[in-house]
Design an enzyme around this catalytic site. Structure first.
Site, PDB file in Angstrom:
ATOM      1  NE  ARG A   1      -1.809  -1.736   3.438  1.00 13.51           N
ATOM      2  CZ  ARG A   1      -1.434  -1.904   4.873  1.00 13.51           C
ATOM      3  NH1 ARG A   1      -3.083  -1.743   4.838  1.00 13.51           N
ATOM      4  NH2 ARG A   1      -0.836  -2.117   5.733  1.00 13.51           N
TER       5      ARG A   1
ATOM      6  CB  CYS B   1       4.571  -0.454   9.617  1.00 19.19           C
ATOM      7  SG  CYS B   1       5.658  -1.874   9.031  1.00 19.19           S
TER       8      CYS B   1
END
Ligand code: CO
Length: 209
Positions: free
Chosen positions: A46, A101
């Site tokens: 992403r 993350c």
């Protein structure tokens, strides 16, 4: 059609689109690569370096790994860095982390991830360095955001400490390290740290040339 076939089809359409706009597009690019930027980012699908920065092929040299780590024993990142600094003479190195993350999240907890444990260890070390601030935060998602930010800052310092960077600055090469964090929620990159010379490197890491 398999998804891989679809990728090949999309690639053909993209190449055609580029040539329709500019017939010289590929013949120009094939001869020279002179990017001004080196990007060190997370492998997360992403966070595509060129798309989020609006850069075109030829403008940004890219290295990505899990959680944008600069490990001083990693031959891969050090090779990319050496080529970018010594040969391409990039002017800016962008270390970009991102919120949510998965790599940083995995490092925050104690699950066994096999081979990955060794890699995540780099981020656990960041945690230990900033333990007091992190453990003062009770909200788990805010804590993760904090660790993402601290990770960017520490990786920027790791980068500054490398022989390649120290030598470049010693030779008066103009090159800056920018640490920033990207938000998946709004698509915005936010600045966290800038390092532009040897001055901010802790004495113990400084090399004499
Ligand atoms: Co990530």
């Amino acid at each position: 059609m398999t998804s891989y076939r679809k990728i090949l089809e999309k690639n053909k359409a993209w190449a055609k689109h580029k040539l329709d706009i500019d017939p010289e597009y590929f013949s120009r690019l094939v001869h020279v690569q002179s990017p001004e930027f080196l990007w060190i980012g997370c492998s997360d699908s992403r966070v595509p370096a060129d798309q989020i920065t609006g850069t075109e092929p030829g403008e940004i040299f890219v290295h990505r790994n899990i959680a944008n780590v600069v490990d001083h024993t990693d031959l891969n990142v050090l090779s990319v860095l050496t080529y970018a600094v010594d040969v391409l003479k990039v002017k800016h190195i962008i270390i970009c982390g991102h919120y949510n993350c998965g790599g940083v999240k995995a490092a925050l907890y104690n699950d066994n991830h096999g081979l990955l444990n060794k890699w995540l260890r780099n981020i656990k070390d960041v945690y230990v360095t900033h333990k007091i601030e992190l453990e003062a935060e009770q909200d788990p998602s805010k804590k993760l955001d904090m660790l993402v930010e601290f990770n960017v800052i520490e990786q920027a310092h790791n980068l500054a400490q490398t022989t390649v960077m120290q030598q470049a600055w010693h030779q008066k090469q103009e090159i800056k390290i920018h640490g920033c964090v990207y938000s998946l929620e709004d698509g915005i990159m936010r600045d966290l740290i800038e390092i532009k010379d040897n001055e901010s490197i802790d004495e113990i890491y400084r090399l004499k040339f």
